[in-house]
Design a protein around this motif. Sequence first.
Motif, mmCIF file in Angstrom:
data_model
loop_
_atom_site.group_PDB
_atom_site.id
_atom_site.type_symbol
_atom_site.label_atom_id
_atom_site.label_comp_id
_atom_site.label_asym_id
_atom_site.label_seq_id
_atom_site.Cartn_x
_atom_site.Cartn_y
_atom_site.Cartn_z
ATOM 1 N N UNK A 1 16.578 9.186 -7.563
ATOM 2 C CA UNK A 1 16.707 9.305 -9.020
ATOM 3 C C UNK A 1 16.150 8.074 -9.728
ATOM 4 N N UNK A 2 16.437 6.898 -9.178
ATOM 5 C CA UNK A 2 15.875 5.668 -9.735
ATOM 6 C C UNK A 2 14.348 5.733 -9.691
ATOM 7 N N UNK A 3 13.819 6.213 -8.562
ATOM 8 C CA UNK A 3 12.357 6.332 -8.421
ATOM 9 C C UNK A 3 11.805 7.282 -9.488
ATOM 10 N N UNK A 4 12.557 8.332 -9.804
ATOM 11 C CA UNK A 4 12.115 9.272 -10.844
ATOM 12 C C UNK A 4 12.007 8.567 -12.188
ATOM 13 N N UNK B 1 6.005 8.901 -4.240
ATOM 14 C CA UNK B 1 6.200 10.346 -4.114
ATOM 15 C C UNK B 1 6.390 10.995 -5.495
ATOM 16 N N UNK B 2 7.211 10.328 -6.337
ATOM 17 C CA UNK B 2 7.469 10.892 -7.662
ATOM 18 C C UNK B 2 6.188 10.920 -8.503
ATOM 19 N N UNK C 1 3.168 11.172 -7.244
ATOM 20 C CA UNK C 1 2.340 12.242 -6.660
ATOM 21 C C UNK C 1 2.810 13.593 -7.188
ATOM 22 N N UNK C 2 4.131 13.756 -7.248
ATOM 23 C CA UNK C 2 4.702 15.025 -7.704
ATOM 24 C C UNK C 2 4.346 15.288 -9.168
ATOM 25 N N UNK C 3 4.330 14.203 -9.951
ATOM 26 C CA UNK C 3 4.012 14.347 -11.375
ATOM 27 C C UNK C 3 2.513 14.541 -11.606
ATOM 28 N N UNK C 4 1.733 14.407 -10.532
ATOM 29 C CA UNK C 4 0.292 14.577 -10.661
ATOM 30 C C UNK C 4 -0.377 13.473 -11.467
ATOM 31 N N UNK C 5 0.197 12.267 -11.340
ATOM 32 C CA UNK C 5 -0.317 11.136 -12.129
ATOM 33 C C UNK C 5 -1.747 10.794 -11.719
ATOM 34 N N UNK C 6 -2.638 10.669 -12.699
ATOM 35 C CA UNK C 6 -4.033 10.317 -12.409
ATOM 36 C C UNK C 6 -4.420 9.084 -13.200
ATOM 37 N N UNK C 7 -4.289 7.920 -12.581
ATOM 38 C CA UNK C 7 -4.571 6.679 -13.308
ATOM 39 C C UNK C 7 -6.067 6.510 -13.575
ATOM 40 N N UNK C 8 -6.362 5.874 -14.657
ATOM 41 C CA UNK C 8 -7.760 5.542 -14.969
ATOM 42 C C UNK C 8 -7.832 4.054 -15.249
ATOM 43 N N UNK C 9 -8.754 3.406 -14.571
ATOM 44 C CA UNK C 9 -8.871 1.968 -14.783
ATOM 45 C C UNK C 9 -10.190 1.481 -14.238
ATOM 46 N N UNK C 10 -10.394 0.176 -14.334
ATOM 47 C CA UNK C 10 -11.656 -0.391 -13.859
ATOM 48 C C UNK C 10 -11.599 -0.569 -12.339
ATOM 49 N N UNK C 11 -12.767 -0.678 -11.745
ATOM 50 C CA UNK C 11 -12.891 -0.925 -10.305
ATOM 51 C C UNK C 11 -12.098 -2.170 -9.902
ATOM 52 N N UNK C 12 -12.169 -3.208 -10.756
ATOM 53 C CA UNK C 12 -11.494 -4.470 -10.441
ATOM 54 C C UNK C 12 -9.975 -4.271 -10.407
ATOM 55 N N UNK C 13 -9.469 -3.525 -11.380
ATOM 56 C CA UNK C 13 -8.020 -3.275 -11.420
ATOM 57 C C UNK C 13 -7.560 -2.555 -10.150
ATOM 58 N N UNK C 14 -8.327 -1.522 -9.761
ATOM 59 C CA UNK C 14 -7.950 -0.731 -8.588
ATOM 60 C C UNK C 14 -8.040 -1.568 -7.305
ATOM 61 N N UNK C 15 -9.072 -2.404 -7.238
ATOM 62 C CA UNK C 15 -9.227 -3.269 -6.063
ATOM 63 C C UNK C 15 -8.039 -4.234 -5.961
ATOM 64 N N UNK C 16 -7.603 -4.728 -7.085
ATOM 65 C CA UNK C 16 -6.469 -5.659 -7.100
ATOM 66 C C UNK C 16 -5.199 -4.949 -6.593
#
Length: 461
Positions: free
Chosen positions: A342-345, A425-426, A428-443
């Motif tokens: 629940x906390x993770x939710x 997991x939560x 993934x379940x919510x279908x979250x699709x982050x958008x950011x720069x290559x540098x942010x994702x690499x970090x």
Amino acid sequence: MTASPLQRVGAFALAALAGVGRPDDVTGEVLAGVVEKMTSHLVGTVKVAKAADLGGFWLGASYLLWPNSKLNPTARGKQSPPEREKLIREWRARPDLAGWPGVPCAYCGRAACDWYGKVDIPLGASVAHRNTTAPGHEGTPLCYPCVASLWAFPYGASLSGGRAALMHSWDDDFLARMTRSTVDQTLQDAAAGPSKGAKPGPYARELWVLRAVRAYSRRITSGVELIVLSNSNKEQLLATQELGQPVAEWLRSINRWPDRRAGYPALVAAQQSKQVPGEAFLAKRAFTRPAQVVDFAIGHVLGQISPKVLIPAETTALAPLLYSYCREVLTMDDKDVERIKELAGRLAALLGQDSRPGPFRDFIRANSKGGNLHGWFRSKGVDWLLFPRPNGTPPVLLPIQDYRLLFEDERSWSWRRLLVFAVLEALAEAGWEPKGSQEEFQEIKELADAAGEGQEEGAEQ
Ligand SMILES: [Zn+2]
């Protein structure tokens, strides 16, 4: 049946060799018949020159099981086949009633038929795990059924690499089933002749037990011991380790639950290292450090985070396995596991409220080595108050019970790992699709790698 695991395995092996259901059915003629069967296997070696020749299986095994016996005397090379057979038959004959020593069997208390020593009593079969006889003593008194059980245990063992490996359990149904299939395998190996089989992989014996447990169809009511021994003159060895009942039963349960079965390949993949295949390492950890199974699985998931994939696909597949493992094997309280989910939710709602990856990065950083999860919660508690919270969620992000689990519980580290996993997991379940720069994702990837490597610390706890 006695309190000696080797005698018990032997008794079930006698039943399997005799083709009867239970050791209790091995009496009178049946016992005489099955001892004759074993003797005939040994007699089958008398025309063989070397253990590596066709038909030499029991001669080869005798050096590890029965050193200095009538099967392999130093003078064997000078003996004729009939002489060899005569000695083997004398060794395995039932002693005449007239010569019985008049003392009880050391195992079962029935009338002993003779005194026996190291040749017949392998290391690990005696009560004190010592099979040497003190000077001045004639040996250990045994009845004929007990000594026959000790002669039979090798059929219920995997004989390879100069060792005998046995599965033992106080769950008689399990032991009966496993011993029966091991006896079949041993008879096949003995008949097949020498083979230069592939070298066994790491933890092959632990893997053998894991596969047997997974294939078993009934509930396992007791732990499964893996006993490895050698009685040879070169090496006296006895090593016992146990697969606890909870983990044995959990491994067995995987095939019974479709969602657990579907996630099993991901669990196996999560356990592997460069040198050790995943299923072998899973078996090893299940025996020695069951808590590590979850640690390594979550560490692996974090390691899969990449600049392209922030939420690894394995997360969803592993969830039913990891939560059930926490409850059923690590005996983490049901209510507490639900609390973490629940906390993770709530955290997922906060981190995934828009497509910015920054808040997720900060959470991963707080869970990496040197991260400040406590401080992170303090600042996020304020965000949570201001945030349009989903219906039914409490205004307090981290209630006191959750706080205690994460920061004061003796298993804090495990709860924190589980929280990281549950947040992934939560999301993934919510279908979250982050958008950011290559540098942010690499970090984020680098922070996740650092968080995943924290498993050794957890393993110490
Ligand atoms: Zn006995």
